[in-house]
Design a protein around this motif. Structure first.
Motif, PDB file in Angstrom:
ATOM      1  N   VAL A   1       0.835  -1.207   0.000  1.00  0.00           N
ATOM      2  CA  VAL A   1       0.000   0.000   0.000  1.00  0.00           C
ATOM      3  C   VAL A   1       0.866   1.253   0.000  1.00  0.00           C
ATOM      4  CG1 VAL A   1      -1.634   1.327   1.394  1.00  0.00           C
ATOM      5  CG2 VAL A   1      -2.026  -1.097   1.008  1.00  0.00           C
ATOM      6  N   VAL A   2       1.920   1.264   0.808  1.00  0.00           N
ATOM      7  CA  VAL A   2       2.808   2.433   0.839  1.00  0.00           C
ATOM      8  C   VAL A   2       3.495   2.611  -0.513  1.00  0.00           C
ATOM      9  CG1 VAL A   2       4.897   3.372   1.895  1.00  0.00           C
ATOM     10  CG2 VAL A   2       3.138   2.369   3.327  1.00  0.00           C
ATOM     11  N   GLY A   3       3.952   1.515  -1.124  1.00  0.00           N
ATOM     12  CA  GLY A   3       4.573   1.602  -2.444  1.00  0.00           C
ATOM     13  C   GLY A   3       3.612   2.105  -3.501  1.00  0.00           C
ATOM     14  N   SER A   4       2.374   1.639  -3.440  1.00  0.00           N
ATOM     15  CA  SER A   4       1.398   2.105  -4.431  1.00  0.00           C
ATOM     16  C   SER A   4       1.010   3.564  -4.184  1.00  0.00           C
ATOM     17  CB  SER A   4       0.168   1.205  -4.439  1.00  0.00           C
ATOM     18  OG  SER A   4      -0.461   1.211  -3.185  1.00  0.00           O
ATOM     19  N   ILE A   5       1.035   4.013  -2.938  1.00  0.00           N
ATOM     20  CA  ILE A   5       0.777   5.426  -2.653  1.00  0.00           C
ATOM     21  C   ILE A   5       1.878   6.301  -3.246  1.00  0.00           C
ATOM     22  CG2 ILE A   5       0.712   7.146  -0.787  1.00  0.00           C
ATOM     23  CD1 ILE A   5      -0.906   5.083   0.831  1.00  0.00           C
ATOM     24  N   PHE A   6       3.132   5.865  -3.095  1.00  0.00           N
ATOM     25  CA  PHE A   6       4.236   6.620  -3.697  1.00  0.00           C
ATOM     26  C   PHE A   6       4.125   6.625  -5.218  1.00  0.00           C
ATOM     27  CE2 PHE A   6       6.493   6.385   0.389  1.00  0.00           C
ATOM     28  CZ  PHE A   6       6.967   7.682   0.460  1.00  0.00           C
ATOM     29  N   SER A   7       3.728   5.515  -5.799  1.00  0.00           N
ATOM     30  CA  SER A   7       3.547   5.479  -7.256  1.00  0.00           C
ATOM     31  C   SER A   7       2.402   6.388  -7.687  1.00  0.00           C
ATOM     32  CB  SER A   7       3.283   4.050  -7.717  1.00  0.00           C
ATOM     33  OG  SER A   7       4.410   3.251  -7.476  1.00  0.00           O
ATOM     34  N   LEU A   8       1.337   6.442  -6.899  1.00  0.00           N
ATOM     35  CA  LEU A   8       0.231   7.348  -7.186  1.00  0.00           C
ATOM     36  C   LEU A   8       0.676   8.804  -7.085  1.00  0.00           C
ATOM     37  CD1 LEU A   8      -2.832   7.769  -7.717  1.00  0.00           C
ATOM     38  CD2 LEU A   8      -3.113   7.787  -5.229  1.00  0.00           C
ATOM     39  N   ILE A   9       1.484   9.109  -6.080  1.00  0.00           N
ATOM     40  CA  ILE A   9       2.004  10.470  -5.936  1.00  0.00           C
ATOM     41  C   ILE A   9       2.866  10.838  -7.139  1.00  0.00           C
ATOM     42  CG2 ILE A   9       3.602  11.892  -4.571  1.00  0.00           C
ATOM     43  CD1 ILE A   9       2.481  10.446  -2.082  1.00  0.00           C
ATOM     44  N   ALA A  10       3.678   9.884  -7.607  1.00  0.00           N
ATOM     45  CA  ALA A  10       4.493  10.147  -8.796  1.00  0.00           C
ATOM     46  C   ALA A  10       3.614  10.415 -10.008  1.00  0.00           C
ATOM     47  CB  ALA A  10       5.416   8.957  -9.067  1.00  0.00           C
ATOM     48  N   THR A  11       2.543   9.663 -10.152  1.00  0.00           N
ATOM     49  CA  THR A  11       1.636   9.860 -11.277  1.00  0.00           C
ATOM     50  C   THR A  11       0.944  11.214 -11.202  1.00  0.00           C
ATOM     51  OG1 THR A  11       1.267   7.485 -11.361  1.00  0.00           O
ATOM     52  CG2 THR A  11      -0.335   8.880 -12.487  1.00  0.00           C
ATOM     53  N   ILE A  12       0.480  11.573 -10.018  1.00  0.00           N
ATOM     54  CA  ILE A  12      -0.161  12.878  -9.844  1.00  0.00           C
ATOM     55  C   ILE A  12       0.842  13.992 -10.121  1.00  0.00           C
ATOM     56  CG2 ILE A  12      -1.216  14.424  -8.148  1.00  0.00           C
ATOM     57  CD1 ILE A  12      -2.488  11.901  -6.894  1.00  0.00           C
ATOM     58  N   GLY A  13       2.092  13.808  -9.687  1.00  0.00           N
ATOM     59  CA  GLY A  13       3.128  14.799  -9.955  1.00  0.00           C
ATOM     60  C   GLY A  13       3.398  14.959 -11.437  1.00  0.00           C
ATOM     61  N   LEU A  14       3.381  13.846 -12.170  1.00  0.00           N
ATOM     62  CA  LEU A  14       3.588  13.931 -13.618  1.00  0.00           C
ATOM     63  C   LEU A  14       2.465  14.694 -14.295  1.00  0.00           C
ATOM     64  CD1 LEU A  14       4.870  10.352 -14.452  1.00  0.00           C
ATOM     65  CD2 LEU A  14       6.166  12.473 -14.517  1.00  0.00           C
ATOM     66  N   LEU A  15       1.269  14.600 -13.764  1.00  0.00           N
ATOM     67  CA  LEU A  15       0.131  15.269 -14.380  1.00  0.00           C
ATOM     68  C   LEU A  15      -0.019  16.731 -13.950  1.00  0.00           C
ATOM     69  CD1 LEU A  15      -2.522  12.425 -14.075  1.00  0.00           C
ATOM     70  CD2 LEU A  15      -1.269  13.127 -16.122  1.00  0.00           C
ATOM     71  N   ARG A  16       0.352  17.047 -12.715  1.00  0.00           N
ATOM     72  CA  ARG A  16       0.020  18.352 -12.164  1.00  0.00           C
ATOM     73  C   ARG A  16       1.150  19.373 -12.129  1.00  0.00           C
ATOM     74  NH1 ARG A  16      -4.690  19.152  -8.689  1.00  0.00           N
ATOM     75  NH2 ARG A  16      -3.630  21.120  -8.786  1.00  0.00           N
ATOM     76  N   LEU A  17       2.385  18.919 -12.111  1.00  0.00           N
ATOM     77  CA  LEU A  17       3.480  19.872 -11.973  1.00  0.00           C
ATOM     78  C   LEU A  17       3.688  20.664 -13.266  1.00  0.00           C
ATOM     79  CD1 LEU A  17       5.897  17.771  -9.792  1.00  0.00           C
ATOM     80  CD2 LEU A  17       4.485  19.686  -9.094  1.00  0.00           C
ATOM     81  N   LYS A  18       4.374  21.792 -13.137  1.00  0.00           N
ATOM     82  CA  LYS A  18       4.363  22.802 -14.195  1.00  0.00           C
ATOM     83  C   LYS A  18       5.325  22.570 -15.350  1.00  0.00           C
ATOM     84  CE  LYS A  18       2.736  26.425 -11.202  1.00  0.00           C
ATOM     85  NZ  LYS A  18       2.961  27.763 -10.689  1.00  0.00           N
ATOM     86  N   ASP A  19       6.539  22.144 -15.069  1.00  0.00           N
ATOM     87  CA  ASP A  19       7.493  22.022 -16.168  1.00  0.00           C
ATOM     88  C   ASP A  19       8.167  20.658 -16.156  1.00  0.00           C
ATOM     89  OD1 ASP A  19       9.189  22.304 -14.043  1.00  0.00           O
ATOM     90  OD2 ASP A  19      10.376  23.921 -14.889  1.00  0.00           O
ATOM     91  N   VAL A  20       8.994  20.432 -17.157  1.00  0.00           N
ATOM     92  CA  VAL A  20       9.602  19.130 -17.362  1.00  0.00           C
ATOM     93  C   VAL A  20      10.522  18.758 -16.195  1.00  0.00           C
ATOM     94  CG1 VAL A  20      11.549  20.005 -18.716  1.00  0.00           C
ATOM     95  CG2 VAL A  20      10.770  17.683 -19.054  1.00  0.00           C
ATOM     96  N   TYR A  21      11.148  19.717 -15.575  1.00  0.00           N
ATOM     97  CA  TYR A  21      12.085  19.442 -14.492  1.00  0.00           C
ATOM     98  C   TYR A  21      11.359  19.000 -13.219  1.00  0.00           C
ATOM     99  CZ  TYR A  21      14.770  22.037 -17.838  1.00  0.00           C
ATOM    100  OH  TYR A  21      15.343  22.457 -19.011  1.00  0.00           O
TER     101      TYR A  21
END
Length: 111
Positions: A14-34
């Motif tokens: 569950v903790v690993g999947s939460i981190f993967s979900l956070i990574a996915t949300i970050g890929l969608l929501r953050l502003k630039d490529v960096y």
């Protein structure tokens, strides 16, 4: 497998999947490529590493454990290097950091 190991494997999954979900949300929501690259490399590596560790504990076999640990080490060694090289290539290609970036340390370096 005892109930303690099953609960531990479930928690780590569950903790690993939460981190993967956070990574996915970050890929969608953050502003630039960096920023997106940072989210994908850090949280994605941690999430996939935790899920591989849970797999190794759940399987309980030595060959699965060694392959899972080799996968975790591979993720930890390659993801930061790949993210760094991609960020450097993106900067040299002309992708500028967003306005939220206050310090641009590569602006003074020769290309």
């Amino acid at each position: 497998m005892t109930p303690f190991y099953e609960i531990a494997v479930g928690i780590v999954l569950v903790v690993g999947s939460i981190f993967s979900l956070i990574a996915t949300i970050g890929l969608l929501r953050l502003k630039d490529v960096y920023m997106r690259m940072h989210a994908g490399s850090k949280a994605g590596t941690l999430g996939s590493g935790l899920m591989l560790i849970a797999l190794a504990v759940h399987a309980g076999e030595v060959d699965v454990l060694t392959r899972a640990l080799a996968g975790v080490v591979f993720f930890l060694l390659t993801a930061p290097v790949a993210a760094h090289l991609l960020a450097k290539a993106a900067y040299q290609a002309g992708y500028q950091p967003c306005s939220d970036t206050h310090i641009d340390e590569m602006a003074d370096e020769p290309k």
